[in-house]
Design a protein around this motif. Sequence first.
Motif, PDB file in Angstrom:
ATOM      1  N   SER A   1      25.250   9.955 -10.739  1.00  0.00           N
ATOM      2  CA  SER A   1      23.824   9.627 -10.801  1.00  0.00           C
ATOM      3  C   SER A   1      22.965  10.711 -10.162  1.00  0.00           C
ATOM      4  O   SER A   1      21.734  10.588 -10.135  1.00  0.00           O
ATOM      5  CB  SER A   1      23.554   8.279 -10.123  1.00  0.00           C
ATOM      6  N   GLY A   2      23.596  11.751  -9.636  1.00  0.00           N
ATOM      7  CA  GLY A   2      22.854  12.913  -9.145  1.00  0.00           C
ATOM      8  C   GLY A   2      22.682  13.007  -7.650  1.00  0.00           C
ATOM      9  O   GLY A   2      22.059  13.941  -7.157  1.00  0.00           O
ATOM     10  N   GLU A   3      23.228  12.058  -6.878  1.00  0.00           N
ATOM     11  CA  GLU A   3      23.030  12.073  -5.433  1.00  0.00           C
ATOM     12  C   GLU A   3      24.105  12.909  -4.738  1.00  0.00           C
ATOM     13  O   GLU A   3      25.251  12.972  -5.192  1.00  0.00           O
ATOM     14  CB  GLU A   3      23.055  10.655  -4.882  1.00  0.00           C
ATOM     15  N   VAL A   4      23.718  13.549  -3.633  1.00  0.00           N
ATOM     16  CA  VAL A   4      24.658  14.266  -2.780  1.00  0.00           C
ATOM     17  C   VAL A   4      24.423  13.845  -1.336  1.00  0.00           C
ATOM     18  O   VAL A   4      23.307  13.487  -0.951  1.00  0.00           O
ATOM     19  CB  VAL A   4      24.515  15.802  -2.913  1.00  0.00           C
ATOM     20  N   GLY A   5      25.502  13.877  -0.528  1.00  0.00           N
ATOM     21  CA  GLY A   5      25.371  13.501   0.871  1.00  0.00           C
ATOM     22  C   GLY A   5      26.481  14.088   1.705  1.00  0.00           C
ATOM     23  O   GLY A   5      27.499  14.575   1.182  1.00  0.00           O
ATOM     24  N   TRP A   6      26.284  14.033   3.015  1.00  0.00           N
ATOM     25  CA  TRP A   6      27.251  14.577   3.984  1.00  0.00           C
ATOM     26  C   TRP A   6      27.446  13.583   5.105  1.00  0.00           C
ATOM     27  O   TRP A   6      26.506  12.887   5.522  1.00  0.00           O
ATOM     28  CB  TRP A   6      26.750  15.889   4.579  1.00  0.00           C
ATOM     29  N   THR A   7      28.653  13.513   5.628  1.00  0.00           N
ATOM     30  CA  THR A   7      28.943  12.834   6.885  1.00  0.00           C
ATOM     31  C   THR A   7      30.299  13.327   7.382  1.00  0.00           C
ATOM     32  O   THR A   7      30.830  14.320   6.888  1.00  0.00           O
ATOM     33  CB  THR A   7      28.895  11.298   6.730  1.00  0.00           C
ATOM     34  N   ILE A   8      30.854  12.609   8.351  1.00  0.00           N
ATOM     35  CA  ILE A   8      32.182  12.937   8.881  1.00  0.00           C
ATOM     36  C   ILE A   8      33.213  11.986   8.286  1.00  0.00           C
ATOM     37  O   ILE A   8      33.028  10.755   8.309  1.00  0.00           O
ATOM     38  CB  ILE A   8      32.207  12.840  10.420  1.00  0.00           C
ATOM     39  N   LEU A   9      34.272  12.554   7.738  1.00  0.00           N
ATOM     40  CA  LEU A   9      35.436  11.786   7.290  1.00  0.00           C
ATOM     41  C   LEU A   9      36.428  11.758   8.449  1.00  0.00           C
ATOM     42  O   LEU A   9      36.959  12.804   8.843  1.00  0.00           O
ATOM     43  CB  LEU A   9      36.072  12.455   6.067  1.00  0.00           C
ATOM     44  N   GLY A  10      36.673  10.582   9.011  1.00  0.00           N
ATOM     45  CA  GLY A  10      37.574  10.476  10.159  1.00  0.00           C
ATOM     46  C   GLY A  10      36.897   9.764  11.311  1.00  0.00           C
ATOM     47  O   GLY A  10      35.665   9.682  11.393  1.00  0.00           O
ATOM     48  N   ARG A  11      37.709   9.266  12.224  1.00  0.00           N
ATOM     49  CA  ARG A  11      37.190   8.508  13.360  1.00  0.00           C
ATOM     50  C   ARG A  11      36.557   9.451  14.377  1.00  0.00           C
ATOM     51  O   ARG A  11      37.107  10.509  14.697  1.00  0.00           O
ATOM     52  CB  ARG A  11      38.314   7.705  14.034  1.00  0.00           C
ATOM     53  N   VAL A  12      35.404   9.041  14.908  1.00  0.00           N
ATOM     54  CA  VAL A  12      34.668   9.835  15.893  1.00  0.00           C
ATOM     55  C   VAL A  12      34.658   9.070  17.215  1.00  0.00           C
ATOM     56  O   VAL A  12      34.097   7.966  17.291  1.00  0.00           O
ATOM     57  CB  VAL A  12      33.227  10.113  15.438  1.00  0.00           C
ATOM     58  N   PRO A  13      35.270   9.601  18.285  1.00  0.00           N
ATOM     59  CA  PRO A  13      35.282   8.883  19.563  1.00  0.00           C
ATOM     60  C   PRO A  13      33.893   8.834  20.188  1.00  0.00           C
ATOM     61  O   PRO A  13      33.083   9.748  20.016  1.00  0.00           O
ATOM     62  CB  PRO A  13      36.250   9.704  20.417  1.00  0.00           C
ATOM     63  N   ARG A  14      33.651   7.768  20.905  1.00  0.00           N
ATOM     64  CA  ARG A  14      32.397   7.619  21.656  1.00  0.00           C
ATOM     65  C   ARG A  14      32.606   8.269  23.027  1.00  0.00           C
ATOM     66  O   ARG A  14      33.223   7.697  23.913  1.00  0.00           O
ATOM     67  CB  ARG A  14      32.056   6.135  21.812  1.00  0.00           C
ATOM     68  N   ARG A  15      32.114   9.503  23.164  1.00  0.00           N
ATOM     69  CA  ARG A  15      32.342  10.304  24.374  1.00  0.00           C
ATOM     70  C   ARG A  15      31.115  10.252  25.272  1.00  0.00           C
ATOM     71  O   ARG A  15      29.986  10.325  24.794  1.00  0.00           O
ATOM     72  CB  ARG A  15      32.660  11.750  24.003  1.00  0.00           C
ATOM     73  N   ARG A  16      31.357  10.160  26.589  1.00  0.00           N
ATOM     74  CA  ARG A  16      30.248  10.133  27.551  1.00  0.00           C
ATOM     75  C   ARG A  16      30.562  11.070  28.714  1.00  0.00           C
ATOM     76  O   ARG A  16      31.682  11.088  29.231  1.00  0.00           O
ATOM     77  CB  ARG A  16      30.037   8.721  28.101  1.00  0.00           C
ATOM     78  N   GLY A  17      29.553  11.841  29.094  1.00  0.00           N
ATOM     79  CA  GLY A  17      29.658  12.671  30.285  1.00  0.00           C
ATOM     80  C   GLY A  17      30.579  13.862  30.152  1.00  0.00           C
ATOM     81  O   GLY A  17      31.079  14.361  31.164  1.00  0.00           O
TER      82      GLY A  17
END
Length: 794
Positions: free
Chosen positions: A449-465
């Motif tokens: 349908s003509g759409e393009v997009g980006w993100t992360i494939l894979g789990r992303v840890p919630r990191r702090r500090g």
Amino acid sequence: MPQSSARPIRIRGLGRLLVGTILSVLLLIGGALLWIRASLPPVDGSETLAGLHAVVALERDARDRVSILASDPEDLVFGLGYAHAQDRYFQMDLLRRAGSGTLAELIGSGGVAIDRGARLHDLAGTARASLARLDPNERALLDAYVRGVNAGLASLTAPPWEYLLLRQSPAPWRPVDSLHVILAMFRDLQEETNRAERALDLASRTLDPSVFALFRLSPGPWEAPIEGSAGTWPKARIPASGPATEPTASDPASIPDPMPAGSNAFAVGGALTQDGRALIANDMHLTLRVPTVWYPVRLQRTGSNPLDAVGVSLPGAPALVVGSNGHIAWGLTNSYGDWLDHVVLELDPSDPSRYRTPDGWRNLERRTEWIPVAGQDPVRFEIQQSIWGPLVGHDPDGRPLALHWVAQEPEALNLRLMRMVEQTSAESALQLAPSCGVPAQNILVASDSGEVGWTILGRVPRRRGLDGPRPQRWADGQTGWFGWLEPDEVPRIGPDRAARLWTANARVIDLNEQHLLGDGGYDLGARARRIRDRLMERDFFDESALFDIQLDDRAELMEGWYRRLNALVQARPASLERSALLKLLSDWDGRASIDSVAYRLTREWRTAVSAAVLDALNQPLTRLSNDYRLADLPRTEVAVWSILRDPPDWVPPGYGDWTELENRCLERVIAHLGTAERWSEHTWGARNRTAIRHPFSPLLPSWVRPWLDLPPRPVPGDSNVPRVASPTHGASERLVVAPGAELRGILQLPGGPNAHPFSAAREGDYDAWVAGEPVALLPGPARHRRILRPIAND
């Protein structure tokens, strides 16, 4: 007289012995060749097998590319496993063993070091725990794939020929082995020792703050993020006394010329194409070997939920890694987020076997691993373990360090990538991607349908500090990893019909969001910038336009180095050597082209100058350790070039000024070129020749190697241009496709689906890959057809 007649008898006896020996050798060689030929897969005929619901057909075209036709989802992955095993079982075996720590059991002592890494992180334990957590549907598909693998292996008259040389037998495939294969890719795509973090810690302690800032610059001047902006060149402020916080007399470490890993993916929305379909290109740059990393395949399913997908798969894993299904197409590049962290342990002063955790004191655990070694006694390996990972050393203050890695977490490993091939919109694919259990990748998605997009494939840890330059304590419960980001928390761009998107292992998003991913050594950005600029040159695109960008070898980063080198030679006193050098430099065309001497001379001079500068700046680090170097850090080009473009008062020891350093580096390069009469032979292509080899090739006689390896060829390209190329590294595939228009698509691989020495299609697309000629994405007409039939009432 009796003595005179004995000599002919002895000669005749020796002759018979010699003839017998030759015949024995020929019979041995002939038997081995027959055995090797017997390991070719049967590609025609039919077979009745348990575990199928209906008939499955495997068709092969003239290039040996496989199409799998089935009416049932489980039968489809059964067929994929069958094809993988027929053509790539030994490769699969190596991958599962690299991901489980059992490689030495197959190949001997050469695998022990690799096994140590897997066992240090207990990757086999991760795989077992992940297997127990699989979604029931994923587990059913995995079990079907495993049945197909073992059936495919059993279809061979003889095991894959490599086992003959090893005097081993292939072990059956198990469900957990497919998870081991994915973990092997974690090891390949993420630096499992976290060297850069250790080097950064040392640099922060030993370098003057103004010098250290050169290695922490963000954003950098070469960056080309889709969101956000690039930075500017910093001013190099190095004290005249040197880069160190205190004097040191240690010798610097030797700095090699590293070849950074990376990939390209870029896409344009349907508003920029003639037919309104989005268009995507992807070339994943990996170590090149025989056989190729990826296995091309077309998956066709009939029935109430039809599927027609084409792309590349990873032998050992039941999924299409990149490809198109007529509704969406997707491509990947390594994300280089911060997926590992060192943790400072606080030991109990009264009992050093205990360490502090958020829940109080806890005893360190000890694990004893026994690594089986083919033909030798097993190797014992002792590991101390904390809740955050194994102990791997000490920081400069003597505090023990544990190493935490996403690959240790069962939640980071699953088979949800199998679902990508079923998605029908860019939105659904982008929503699925962050829940998939694979090494975290940039994923670009394009839709019909003509759409393009980006993100992360894979789990992303919630990191702090954890954004500072030094490892932190996690015992207070405020610093560390706290679960995983939800899909709607993971950064995303699009979907959008008018967008131009690109990713080349560099920063993609604004720094305000980049902190969610961290900096695990993302790329300098020169490739990304060149791709962005090429995408901005046009208003409309087709497959040939994107393919042309994949083959772009214009070296914008090297332009500055060339101008500097040319000025350096021009400033030399008149001499025959000066004239010869200027003649060599005159063939500069701004590209990493195979016929250019100027490019090679510039490239090697850049390497020599960068090494001299980094060696000098690295000297303070050696006061604390010789194991880690500034060269372990990403984007060192920024520091080196900032110094050269505006030289500080400080000059590296051993040089009178910066001009002397540059001239002496040039003399070292010239010395390696030999006599002046032969300088013109030293083209970039003479150095940048492919060396794509089978892992057994170095162990066998030279006359055997042409049957195993791909023939060496000069190739254009380099590490900081879109066409990434080195002798052993480059585009493991080149894919260009608009979903729904796969007939126009392109798929190149540097080798055939089956690298068997007697396979007629062993080299596959290699010649086209070298020449930069497009190859059709879809398989051609079937030349062979193998039918797999279910057992009646199975």
